[in-house]
Design a protein around this motif. Structure first.
Motif, mmCIF file in Angstrom:
data_model
loop_
_atom_site.group_PDB
_atom_site.id
_atom_site.type_symbol
_atom_site.label_atom_id
_atom_site.label_comp_id
_atom_site.label_asym_id
_atom_site.label_seq_id
_atom_site.Cartn_x
_atom_site.Cartn_y
_atom_site.Cartn_z
ATOM 1 N N PRO A 93 0.820 -1.217 0.000
ATOM 2 C CA PRO A 93 0.000 0.000 0.000
ATOM 3 C C PRO A 93 0.853 1.266 0.000
ATOM 4 O O PRO A 93 0.318 2.365 -0.189
ATOM 5 C CB PRO A 93 -0.789 -0.117 1.308
ATOM 6 N N LEU A 94 2.152 1.109 0.206
ATOM 7 C CA LEU A 94 3.042 2.267 0.316
ATOM 8 C C LEU A 94 3.597 2.611 -1.060
ATOM 9 O O LEU A 94 4.716 2.238 -1.432
ATOM 10 C CB LEU A 94 4.176 1.981 1.309
ATOM 11 N N VAL A 95 2.780 3.326 -1.832
ATOM 12 C CA VAL A 95 3.134 3.728 -3.187
ATOM 13 C C VAL A 95 3.103 5.252 -3.255
ATOM 14 O O VAL A 95 2.087 5.870 -2.957
ATOM 15 C CB VAL A 95 2.158 3.141 -4.231
ATOM 16 N N GLU A 96 4.203 5.847 -3.650
ATOM 17 C CA GLU A 96 4.288 7.304 -3.790
ATOM 18 C C GLU A 96 4.535 7.645 -5.258
ATOM 19 O O GLU A 96 5.657 7.573 -5.745
ATOM 20 C CB GLU A 96 5.414 7.867 -2.934
ATOM 21 N N PRO A 97 3.481 7.997 -5.994
ATOM 22 C CA PRO A 97 3.680 8.336 -7.407
ATOM 23 C C PRO A 97 4.393 9.673 -7.540
ATOM 24 O O PRO A 97 4.107 10.618 -6.811
ATOM 25 C CB PRO A 97 2.255 8.414 -7.951
ATOM 26 N N LEU A 98 5.324 9.736 -8.469
ATOM 27 C CA LEU A 98 6.016 10.981 -8.771
ATOM 28 C C LEU A 98 5.416 11.647 -10.001
ATOM 29 O O LEU A 98 5.472 12.866 -10.136
ATOM 30 C CB LEU A 98 7.505 10.722 -8.987
ATOM 31 N N SER A 99 4.906 10.863 -10.891
ATOM 32 C CA SER A 99 4.272 11.341 -12.114
ATOM 33 C C SER A 99 3.510 10.157 -12.691
ATOM 34 O O SER A 99 3.397 9.108 -12.042
ATOM 35 C CB SER A 99 5.325 11.868 -13.106
ATOM 36 N N PHE A 104 7.787 5.537 -6.294
ATOM 37 C CA PHE A 104 8.530 4.823 -5.259
ATOM 38 C C PHE A 104 7.581 3.863 -4.558
ATOM 39 O O PHE A 104 6.416 4.186 -4.305
ATOM 40 C CB PHE A 104 9.091 5.788 -4.220
ATOM 41 N N LEU A 105 8.088 2.686 -4.201
ATOM 42 C CA LEU A 105 7.335 1.696 -3.440
ATOM 43 C C LEU A 105 8.181 1.252 -2.249
ATOM 44 O O LEU A 105 9.354 0.884 -2.427
ATOM 45 C CB LEU A 105 6.992 0.460 -4.277
ATOM 46 N N VAL A 232 8.746 6.739 1.954
ATOM 47 C CA VAL A 232 7.737 6.656 0.901
ATOM 48 C C VAL A 232 6.399 7.045 1.515
ATOM 49 O O VAL A 232 5.949 6.432 2.485
ATOM 50 C CB VAL A 232 7.675 5.237 0.310
ATOM 51 N N VAL A 233 5.767 8.075 0.957
ATOM 52 C CA VAL A 233 4.528 8.605 1.526
ATOM 53 C C VAL A 233 3.418 8.513 0.480
ATOM 54 O O VAL A 233 3.440 9.231 -0.521
ATOM 55 C CB VAL A 233 4.698 10.075 1.970
ATOM 56 N N PRO A 234 2.437 7.642 0.691
ATOM 57 C CA PRO A 234 1.309 7.563 -0.253
ATOM 58 C C PRO A 234 0.526 8.870 -0.283
ATOM 59 O O PRO A 234 0.505 9.620 0.695
ATOM 60 C CB PRO A 234 0.452 6.423 0.318
ATOM 61 N N ASP A 235 -0.157 9.132 -1.388
ATOM 62 C CA ASP A 235 -0.940 10.357 -1.540
ATOM 63 C C ASP A 235 -1.913 10.557 -0.381
ATOM 64 O O ASP A 235 -2.064 11.652 0.149
ATOM 65 C CB ASP A 235 -1.738 10.317 -2.843
#
Length: 388
Positions: A93-99, A104-105, A232-235
């Motif tokens: 669940p730890l997904v940080e989209p950059l674009s 990052f996961l 890593v910080v999810p939205d």
């Protein structure tokens, strides 16, 4: 452990997948020369001619006159990006989209279920190919910084693992330009000092780096030591949502900057709406070739996630509240913070009927992208937008 997953020439690869006759040919996704367009993506064939993203369409055409130019389908790419993210979230669940094309996961807590971080990276890479017929490059490391460098080393279709006890051996031989923030001007300073590798930079005293570069000197020193404690910080957990892009070549053309800025704002707004977030503070970030970074922020009358409202506020900051400088821009970023989900009756930049129309437009665009992967609605300013 952290994965950095970066899709290979994402927009162009999607177009090649959907039209196999393009494979092996020089493909540019971007605006037209007549519309003062910009290259949004370049496949690896056309890159051999020197074409790259953020380049003006006119220059790209001079470098490769026989290139095939395709108008961007941003909503469609956003739908494919959503499919990729669904694969990510099946592993952590730890997904940080950059674009749209990178994220990052943090897979530390997933290793008992799915195997080592490297195994998870390979499984995700395989799933993206088998289900979507797209290639991704993956970096695996114990920090964001190292993982991001690793993912870029063997593109396209790369896979690089950096074990925790091998970080320094991995970084030391790399060019100093691999460090975040080291651009042309900073690189020239290092070159005059005969500092050409990260290992050589690592040997420099911290005080000396601070003398040369101020606070950026400590930033360089920490990265050279492999120090990067960012999580890593999810939205949905973030205190802000932002997106930024570093251009391969510094940009001074206002029309090109505006086109890229529109894309940044739309991606941020879409991510906010996905998590039902509304923000009250808008911020831009601009970095110049000398590495000076300037931020400007604006507090809105009420929280919003309406694309047009965020765009208007951001453009005000970008074109009217930055210091008047002649330098081109190396990095451009946009972000929103101070989230508040409550609705208020105050007016913002538009009257209420217009706000309702804008909200409806955003909902329709999001629904179409969600269900069909493309939209019949195109915002007036995109990567092929003419100068107003």
């Amino acid at each position: 452990m952290i994965l950095h997953i970066d899709m290979d020439a994402f927009y162009a690869s999607v177009e090649e997948r959907d039209n196999p006759s393009l494979v092996g040919k020089p493909v540019i996704v971007g605006g037209s020369v007549e519309g003062r367009g910009v290259v949004a993506a370049a496949n690896y064939v056309v890159r051999e001619f020197g074409v790259h993203s953020a380049m003006s369409a006119a220059r790209a055409q001079r470098l490769c006159p026989h290139a095939i130019v395709i108008k961007p389908r941003i909503e469609y790419y956003a739908e494919v990006s959503r499919q990729i993210r669904e694969i990510f979230e099946q592993f952590t669940p730890l997904v940080e989209p950059l674009s749209l094309d990178e994220a990052f996961l943090d897979v530390t807590g997933s290793e008992d279920l799915f195997g080592s971080a490297a195994e998870i990276g390979r499984k995700i890479k395989y799933r993206i190919w088998s289900e979507l017929k797209l290639t991704a490059s993956v970096g695996v490391a114990n920090s964001k910084f190292v993982a991001k460098i690793a993912s870029a080393l063997k593109k396209p279709d790369g896979f690089v693992v950096v074990d925790a006890d091998a970080v320094q051996a991995f970084l030391d031989p790399l060019p100093v330009g691999r460090l975040w923030g080291v651009g042309r001007v900073t690189g020239q300073v290092f070159d005059r000092l005969a500092i050409r590798t990260i290992g050589q930079l690592r040997q420099m005293p911290l005080n000396r780096l601070k003398e040369l570069f101020g606070t950026a000197g400590e930033h360089y020193w920490q990265l050279a030591q492999g120090i990067d404690g960012r999580k890593v910080v999810p939205d949905r957990e973030a205190k802000s949502i932002s997106n930024e892009t570093t251009f391969a070549e510094d940009i001074s053309d206002p029309a090109i900057l505006r086109a890229w800025f529109v894309d940044l704002v739309e991606q941020v707004a879409r991510r906010m709406r996905r998590h039902d977030l509304k923000g009250r503070s808008v911020e831009i970030k601009v970095r110049f070739p000398d590495f000076q970074t300037v931020t400007r922020s604006l507090t809105l009358a009420e929280p919003t996630n309406i694309t047009r409202e965020l765009l208007e506020a951001g453009l005000e900051l970008l074109f009217n509240r930055l210091p008047q400088r002649q330098q081109p821009i190396r990095l451009l970023g946009f972000g929103v913070s101070r989230f508040d989900g409550s609705e208020k009756s105050q007016q913002l930049l538009f009257d209420q009927p217009d706000r309702q129309r804008q909200q409806q437009l955003d909902r329709i665009a999001d629904q179409i992208a969600e269900k069909f992967g493309k939209s019949a609605i195109h915002r007036g300013t995109r990567l092929d937008k003419s100068r107003d």
